[in-house]
Motif scaffolding. Structure first.
Motif, PDB file in Angstrom:
ATOM      1  N   GLN A  34      -2.911  -5.999 -13.386  1.00 20.31           N
ATOM      2  CA  GLN A  34      -2.935  -5.415 -14.554  1.00 20.31           C
ATOM      3  C   GLN A  34      -3.984  -6.003 -15.485  1.00 20.31           C
ATOM      4  O   GLN A  34      -3.859  -7.102 -15.702  1.00 20.31           O
ATOM      5  CB  GLN A  34      -1.567  -5.505 -15.261  1.00 20.31           C
ATOM      6  N   ARG A  41       0.781  -1.393   0.037  1.00 22.94           N
ATOM      7  CA  ARG A  41       0.089   0.047  -0.023  1.00 22.94           C
ATOM      8  C   ARG A  41       0.811   1.201   0.165  1.00 22.94           C
ATOM      9  O   ARG A  41       0.573   2.146  -0.533  1.00 22.94           O
ATOM     10  CB  ARG A  41      -1.011  -0.206   1.131  1.00 22.94           C
ATOM     11  N   ARG A  94       4.883   2.208  -8.384  1.00 19.80           N
ATOM     12  CA  ARG A  94       3.715   1.602  -8.768  1.00 19.80           C
ATOM     13  C   ARG A  94       4.166   0.292  -9.651  1.00 19.80           C
ATOM     14  O   ARG A  94       3.544  -0.672  -9.741  1.00 19.80           O
ATOM     15  CB  ARG A  94       2.499   2.406  -9.278  1.00 19.80           C
ATOM     16  N   VAL A 138       5.280  -2.650  -7.859  1.00 13.96           N
ATOM     17  CA  VAL A 138       4.205  -3.442  -7.452  1.00 13.96           C
ATOM     18  C   VAL A 138       3.478  -4.033  -8.311  1.00 13.96           C
ATOM     19  O   VAL A 138       3.203  -5.422  -8.259  1.00 13.96           O
ATOM     20  CB  VAL A 138       3.007  -2.455  -6.559  1.00 13.96           C
ATOM     21  N   LEU A 139       3.239  -3.648  -9.470  1.00 13.15           N
ATOM     22  CA  LEU A 139       2.420  -4.383 -10.520  1.00 13.15           C
ATOM     23  C   LEU A 139       3.182  -5.537 -11.257  1.00 13.15           C
ATOM     24  O   LEU A 139       2.744  -6.421 -11.681  1.00 13.15           O
ATOM     25  CB  LEU A 139       2.200  -3.378 -11.711  1.00 13.15           C
ATOM     26  N   ALA A 191       2.252   1.901  -3.738  1.00 12.42           N
ATOM     27  CA  ALA A 191       1.412   1.630  -4.510  1.00 12.42           C
ATOM     28  C   ALA A 191       0.962   3.109  -5.180  1.00 12.42           C
ATOM     29  O   ALA A 191       0.883   3.307  -6.635  1.00 12.42           O
ATOM     30  CB  ALA A 191       0.022   1.209  -4.381  1.00 12.42           C
ATOM     31  N   PRO A 192       0.722   4.203  -4.287  1.00 13.60           N
ATOM     32  CA  PRO A 192       0.745   5.662  -5.095  1.00 13.60           C
ATOM     33  C   PRO A 192       1.510   5.812  -5.979  1.00 13.60           C
ATOM     34  O   PRO A 192       2.635   5.704  -6.072  1.00 13.60           O
ATOM     35  CB  PRO A 192       0.659   6.432  -3.819  1.00 13.60           C
ATOM     36  N   ALA A 193       1.039   6.696  -6.997  1.00 11.79           N
ATOM     37  CA  ALA A 193       1.707   7.194  -8.141  1.00 11.79           C
ATOM     38  C   ALA A 193       2.965   8.098  -7.755  1.00 11.79           C
ATOM     39  O   ALA A 193       4.098   8.089  -8.234  1.00 11.79           O
ATOM     40  CB  ALA A 193       0.847   8.152  -9.170  1.00 11.79           C
TER      41      ALA A 193
END
Length: 86
Positions: A85, A64, A74, A77-78, A67-69
């Motif tokens: 995705q 978490r 991010r 994380v992806l 994750a923020p831009a």
């Protein structure tokens, strides 16, 4: 490790290390603390919620945070969870 088969479970359920086959989770609180991942086969979740504690909670909090831009993390994380995705 325990196997739960052809049952309906309610209330608090420990997930770590357990296997669930043809189980209905009704109004259940599913607790996972980061141990051996549980197994699920043909299960149904009706008003069930997940609680991630211990190492699992720490891991989800790290993801978490990443994750923020604004963190520029991010893509990391992806990359760890490509299933997120579209």
């Amino acid at each position: 490790m325990a196997e739960f088969k052809d049952q309906t479970l309610t209330g608090a359920v420990t997930l770590d290390g357990n296997v669930f086959i043809n189980v209905d989770f009704n109004d259940a609180l599913l607790n996972y603390d980061g141990g051996v991942p549980p197994g699920f086969d043909n299960c149904r979740f009706n008003n069930a919620t997940f609680n991630l504690g211990g190492a699992a909670g720490n891991t989800i909090n790290l993801l978490r945070m990443m994750a923020p831009a604004a963190t520029n993390m991010r893509p990391v994380v992806l990359g760890l969870i490509p299933e997120l995705q579209g």
